[in-house]
Design an enzyme around this catalytic site. Structure first.
Site, PDB file in Angstrom:
ATOM      1  N   HIS A   1       0.871  -1.352  -0.077  1.00  0.00           N
ATOM      2  CA  HIS A   1       0.119   0.109   0.030  1.00  0.00           C
ATOM      3  C   HIS A   1       0.840   1.365   0.137  1.00  0.00           C
ATOM      4  O   HIS A   1       2.177   1.192   0.336  1.00  0.00           O
ATOM      5  CB  HIS A   1      -0.956   0.028   1.359  1.00  0.00           C
TER       6      HIS A   1
ATOM      7  N   LYS B   1      -0.482   4.853   4.745  1.00  0.00           N
ATOM      8  CA  LYS B   1      -1.399   3.996   5.225  1.00  0.00           C
ATOM      9  C   LYS B   1      -0.895   3.737   6.631  1.00  0.00           C
ATOM     10  O   LYS B   1       0.456   3.322   6.844  1.00  0.00           O
ATOM     11  CB  LYS B   1      -1.559   2.717   4.255  1.00  0.00           C
TER      12      LYS B   1
END
Length: 263
Positions: free
Chosen positions: A157, A161
Protein backbone atom coordinates in the site's frame (compact mmCIF):
# COMPACT_ATOMS: atom_id res chain seq x y z
CA UNK A 1 -34.60 8.21 -1.71
CA UNK A 2 -31.95 7.14 0.82
CA UNK A 3 -30.51 9.94 2.96
CA UNK A 4 -26.76 9.40 3.29
CA UNK A 5 -24.17 10.97 5.60
CA UNK A 6 -20.40 10.65 5.26
CA UNK A 7 -17.67 10.81 7.90
CA UNK A 8 -14.21 12.05 6.91
CA UNK A 9 -15.83 13.94 4.06
CA UNK A 10 -12.72 15.95 3.17
CA UNK A 11 -10.41 12.93 2.98
CA UNK A 12 -9.48 10.88 -0.05
CA UNK A 13 -12.10 8.18 0.53
CA UNK A 14 -14.76 10.49 1.91
CA UNK A 15 -14.65 12.78 -1.09
CA UNK A 16 -14.79 9.85 -3.52
CA UNK A 17 -17.79 8.42 -1.67
CA UNK A 18 -19.58 11.78 -1.92
CA UNK A 19 -18.79 11.90 -5.64
CA UNK A 20 -20.36 8.45 -6.08
CA UNK A 21 -23.41 9.38 -4.01
CA UNK A 22 -24.08 12.27 -6.40
CA UNK A 23 -24.15 9.71 -9.25
CA UNK A 24 -26.70 7.49 -7.51
CA UNK A 25 -30.34 7.65 -8.50
CA UNK A 26 -31.41 6.11 -5.19
CA UNK A 27 -29.38 8.14 -2.71
CA UNK A 28 -28.77 11.75 -1.76
CA UNK A 29 -26.19 13.37 0.51
CA UNK A 30 -27.78 15.07 3.52
CA UNK A 31 -24.77 15.46 5.85
CA UNK A 32 -20.98 15.44 5.75
CA UNK A 33 -18.62 15.45 8.73
CA UNK A 34 -14.93 16.12 9.36
CA UNK A 35 -12.62 17.58 11.97
CA UNK A 36 -11.65 20.51 9.74
CA UNK A 37 -13.04 22.72 6.94
CA UNK A 38 -16.20 23.23 8.99
CA UNK A 39 -18.81 25.24 7.12
CA UNK A 40 -17.36 24.68 3.66
CA UNK A 41 -19.44 22.97 0.98
CA UNK A 42 -18.90 19.20 0.77
CA UNK A 43 -19.00 19.32 -3.02
CA UNK A 44 -15.81 21.38 -3.06
CA UNK A 45 -13.73 18.43 -1.86
CA UNK A 46 -15.52 15.90 -4.07
CA UNK A 47 -15.02 18.17 -7.10
CA UNK A 48 -18.71 17.97 -8.01
CA UNK A 49 -19.69 21.60 -7.57
CA UNK A 50 -21.75 23.21 -4.84
CA UNK A 51 -24.05 20.66 -3.18
CA UNK A 52 -25.54 22.95 -0.55
CA UNK A 53 -24.32 20.59 2.17
CA UNK A 54 -21.89 22.17 4.61
CA UNK A 55 -19.14 20.22 6.37
CA UNK A 56 -20.30 19.70 9.97
CA UNK A 57 -18.04 19.25 12.97
CA UNK A 58 -17.92 15.56 13.90
CA UNK A 59 -18.57 16.70 17.48
CA UNK A 60 -22.10 17.55 16.33
CA UNK A 61 -22.69 14.08 14.84
CA UNK A 62 -25.76 13.18 16.91
CA UNK A 63 -27.48 16.53 16.43
CA UNK A 64 -26.92 16.68 12.68
CA UNK A 65 -27.87 13.04 12.03
CA UNK A 66 -31.19 13.60 13.77
CA UNK A 67 -31.83 16.95 12.11
CA UNK A 68 -31.13 15.65 8.58
CA UNK A 69 -32.98 12.34 9.14
CA UNK A 70 -30.03 10.37 7.79
CA UNK A 71 -30.76 6.74 6.90
CA UNK A 72 -27.16 5.57 6.61
CA UNK A 73 -23.71 6.77 7.70
CA UNK A 74 -20.63 5.77 5.69
CA UNK A 75 -17.40 5.67 7.70
CA UNK A 76 -13.91 5.14 6.24
CA UNK A 77 -11.97 7.03 8.92
CA UNK A 78 -9.75 5.66 11.71
CA UNK A 79 -10.34 3.06 14.39
CA UNK A 80 -10.15 5.61 17.20
CA UNK A 81 -12.87 7.68 15.54
CA UNK A 82 -15.10 4.81 14.47
CA UNK A 83 -15.25 3.34 17.98
CA UNK A 84 -16.72 6.67 19.17
CA UNK A 85 -18.92 7.58 16.22
CA UNK A 86 -20.48 4.23 15.28
CA UNK A 87 -22.32 3.83 18.62
CA UNK A 88 -23.57 7.42 18.40
CA UNK A 89 -24.99 6.80 14.91
CA UNK A 90 -26.53 3.49 15.97
CA UNK A 91 -28.12 5.27 18.92
CA UNK A 92 -29.75 7.65 16.45
CA UNK A 93 -31.21 4.70 14.52
CA UNK A 94 -28.85 5.28 11.59
CA UNK A 95 -27.57 2.32 9.57
CA UNK A 96 -23.82 1.94 9.16
CA UNK A 97 -21.35 1.19 6.37
CA UNK A 98 -17.95 0.74 8.03
CA UNK A 99 -14.80 0.45 5.94
CA UNK A 100 -12.37 1.53 8.66
CA UNK A 101 -9.44 -0.85 9.07
CA UNK A 102 -7.20 -1.42 12.07
CA UNK A 103 -10.18 -2.00 14.38
CA UNK A 104 -9.26 -4.34 17.24
CA UNK A 105 -11.43 -7.28 18.28
CA UNK A 106 -12.35 -5.38 21.46
CA UNK A 107 -13.38 -2.29 19.49
CA UNK A 108 -15.39 -4.37 17.04
CA UNK A 109 -17.24 -6.00 19.94
CA UNK A 110 -18.30 -2.56 21.22
CA UNK A 111 -19.47 -1.50 17.75
CA UNK A 112 -21.40 -4.73 17.18
CA UNK A 113 -23.08 -4.46 20.58
CA UNK A 114 -24.29 -0.93 19.72
CA UNK A 115 -25.65 -2.16 16.38
CA UNK A 116 -27.56 -5.04 17.99
CA UNK A 117 -28.80 -2.97 20.94
CA UNK A 118 -30.27 -0.30 18.67
CA UNK A 119 -31.61 -2.74 16.06
CA UNK A 120 -29.94 -1.04 13.10
CA UNK A 121 -28.33 -2.54 10.01
CA UNK A 122 -24.62 -2.49 9.24
CA UNK A 123 -22.13 -3.71 6.68
CA UNK A 124 -18.63 -4.07 8.13
CA UNK A 125 -15.89 -4.99 5.68
CA UNK A 126 -12.14 -4.41 5.35
CA UNK A 127 -12.56 -4.00 1.59
CA UNK A 128 -15.58 -2.92 -0.48
CA UNK A 129 -14.13 -3.80 -3.88
CA UNK A 130 -16.22 -6.34 -5.81
CA UNK A 131 -13.03 -7.88 -7.17
CA UNK A 132 -11.41 -8.31 -3.76
CA UNK A 133 -14.45 -10.10 -2.41
CA UNK A 134 -14.38 -12.48 -5.37
CA UNK A 135 -10.63 -12.83 -4.64
CA UNK A 136 -11.51 -14.00 -1.11
CA UNK A 137 -13.87 -16.61 -2.55
CA UNK A 138 -11.21 -17.92 -4.95
CA UNK A 139 -8.61 -18.03 -2.16
CA UNK A 140 -11.00 -20.02 0.04
CA UNK A 141 -11.52 -22.62 -2.67
CA UNK A 142 -7.80 -22.87 -3.46
CA UNK A 143 -6.97 -23.43 0.21
CA UNK A 144 -9.20 -26.51 0.31
CA UNK A 145 -7.15 -28.21 -2.41
CA UNK A 146 -3.70 -26.87 -1.47
CA UNK A 147 -3.85 -27.40 2.29
CA UNK A 148 -0.39 -28.99 2.46
CA UNK A 149 1.33 -26.15 0.58
CA UNK A 150 3.21 -23.32 2.29
CA UNK A 151 1.02 -20.23 2.35
CA UNK A 152 2.28 -16.64 2.22
CA UNK A 153 0.33 -13.38 1.90
CA UNK A 154 2.01 -10.22 0.60
CA UNK A 155 0.28 -6.84 0.59
CA UNK A 156 1.48 -3.44 -0.63
CA UNK A 157 0.00 0.00 0.00
CA UNK A 158 0.92 3.69 -0.18
CA UNK A 159 3.31 5.23 2.32
CA UNK A 160 0.54 7.04 4.22
CA UNK A 161 -1.39 3.94 5.26
CA UNK A 162 -1.27 3.71 9.05
CA UNK A 163 -2.23 0.11 9.81
CA UNK A 164 -0.14 -2.91 8.84
CA UNK A 165 -0.83 -5.54 7.76
CA UNK A 166 -3.89 -4.38 5.87
CA UNK A 167 -7.37 -5.44 6.87
CA UNK A 168 -7.68 -7.14 3.49
CA UNK A 169 -4.55 -9.25 4.11
CA UNK A 170 -5.84 -10.23 7.53
CA UNK A 171 -9.22 -11.15 6.05
CA UNK A 172 -7.48 -13.30 3.41
CA UNK A 173 -5.59 -15.08 6.21
CA UNK A 174 -8.83 -15.62 8.13
CA UNK A 175 -10.55 -17.00 5.01
CA UNK A 176 -7.73 -19.51 4.56
CA UNK A 177 -7.71 -20.40 8.24
CA UNK A 178 -11.47 -20.95 8.20
CA UNK A 179 -11.08 -23.30 5.23
CA UNK A 180 -8.26 -25.30 6.81
CA UNK A 181 -8.92 -25.07 10.53
CA UNK A 182 -6.77 -23.05 12.92
CA UNK A 183 -3.47 -21.74 11.60
CA UNK A 184 -0.76 -19.66 13.23
CA UNK A 185 0.02 -16.29 11.64
CA UNK A 186 3.58 -14.96 11.37
CA UNK A 187 4.05 -11.27 10.51
CA UNK A 188 7.22 -10.84 8.50
CA UNK A 189 10.21 -13.03 9.17
CA UNK A 190 13.51 -12.57 10.95
CA UNK A 191 16.07 -14.69 12.73
CA UNK A 192 17.14 -18.23 11.98
CA UNK A 193 14.43 -20.84 12.19
CA UNK A 194 12.86 -23.42 9.88
CA UNK A 195 9.47 -22.63 8.40
CA UNK A 196 6.50 -24.31 10.04
CA UNK A 197 2.91 -24.64 8.81
CA UNK A 198 2.02 -21.04 9.68
CA UNK A 199 0.55 -18.47 7.30
CA UNK A 200 3.11 -15.75 6.60
CA UNK A 201 1.80 -12.19 6.25
CA UNK A 202 4.03 -9.42 4.88
CA UNK A 203 3.39 -5.68 4.47
CA UNK A 204 5.05 -3.33 1.98
CA UNK A 205 4.62 0.46 2.17
CA UNK A 206 5.75 2.85 -0.53
CA UNK A 207 4.80 5.68 -2.84
CA UNK A 208 1.18 5.84 -3.98
CA UNK A 209 0.31 2.14 -4.29
CA UNK A 210 -3.48 1.91 -4.01
CA UNK A 211 -3.54 -1.69 -2.85
CA UNK A 212 -2.00 -4.97 -4.03
CA UNK A 213 -2.67 -8.37 -2.43
CA UNK A 214 -1.08 -11.68 -3.35
CA UNK A 215 -1.65 -15.10 -1.82
CA UNK A 216 1.02 -17.71 -2.61
CA UNK A 217 0.46 -21.45 -2.25
CA UNK A 218 3.96 -22.90 -2.59
CA UNK A 219 4.61 -26.60 -3.02
CA UNK A 220 7.55 -28.65 -4.20
CA UNK A 221 8.34 -27.78 -7.83
CA UNK A 222 5.34 -25.46 -8.26
CA UNK A 223 3.43 -22.54 -6.82
CA UNK A 224 0.02 -20.97 -7.32
CA UNK A 225 -0.33 -17.20 -7.00
CA UNK A 226 -3.68 -15.44 -6.63
CA UNK A 227 -3.34 -11.70 -7.08
CA UNK A 228 -5.59 -8.65 -6.85
CA UNK A 229 -4.43 -5.15 -7.80
CA UNK A 230 -6.46 -2.02 -7.15
CA UNK A 231 -5.79 0.73 -9.70
CA UNK A 232 -7.99 3.37 -8.06
CA UNK A 233 -9.80 4.02 -4.78
CA UNK A 234 -12.93 4.43 -6.86
CA UNK A 235 -13.56 0.68 -6.55
CA UNK A 236 -13.84 1.02 -2.77
CA UNK A 237 -16.09 4.08 -2.96
CA UNK A 238 -18.42 2.47 -5.51
CA UNK A 239 -18.65 -0.66 -3.40
CA UNK A 240 -19.45 1.35 -0.27
CA UNK A 241 -22.29 3.21 -2.01
CA UNK A 242 -23.58 -0.09 -3.39
CA UNK A 243 -23.56 -1.51 0.15
CA UNK A 244 -25.38 1.58 1.48
CA UNK A 245 -28.10 1.21 -1.15
CA UNK A 246 -28.46 -2.49 -0.30
CA UNK A 247 -28.41 -2.32 3.50
CA UNK A 248 -31.48 -0.12 3.89
CA UNK A 249 -33.70 -2.91 2.57
CA UNK A 250 -32.45 -5.58 4.97
CA UNK A 251 -33.47 -6.82 8.38
CA UNK A 252 -31.56 -5.36 11.36
CA UNK A 253 -28.21 -7.07 11.80
CA UNK A 254 -24.55 -7.15 10.82
CA UNK A 255 -23.63 -8.05 7.25
CA UNK A 256 -20.53 -8.43 5.08
CA UNK A 257 -19.80 -7.71 1.42
CA UNK A 258 -20.41 -11.42 0.78
CA UNK A 259 -24.04 -10.70 1.67
CA UNK A 260 -24.19 -7.54 -0.44
CA UNK A 261 -22.80 -9.35 -3.50
CA UNK A 262 -24.63 -12.62 -2.93
CA UNK A 263 -21.39 -14.59 -2.59
Amino acid sequence: MINAAVLGACGRMGSLIIENITCSTDMQLVAAFDIGNIGKDAGEFAHVGNLGIQISDVKDLETVLKKTQADVLIDFTAAGATIVNAPIAAGCGVNLIIGTTGITSEQRAVIEEAIRKNQVRAVISPNYSVGVNVFFKIVREAAKYLADYDIEIIEAHHNQKKDAPSGTALRAADVISEALGSKEYVYGREGIAPRGKEIGIHAVRGGDITGDHTVLFVGNSERVEIHHMAHSRQIFAKGAVRAAEWICGQEPGIYSMDDVLGL
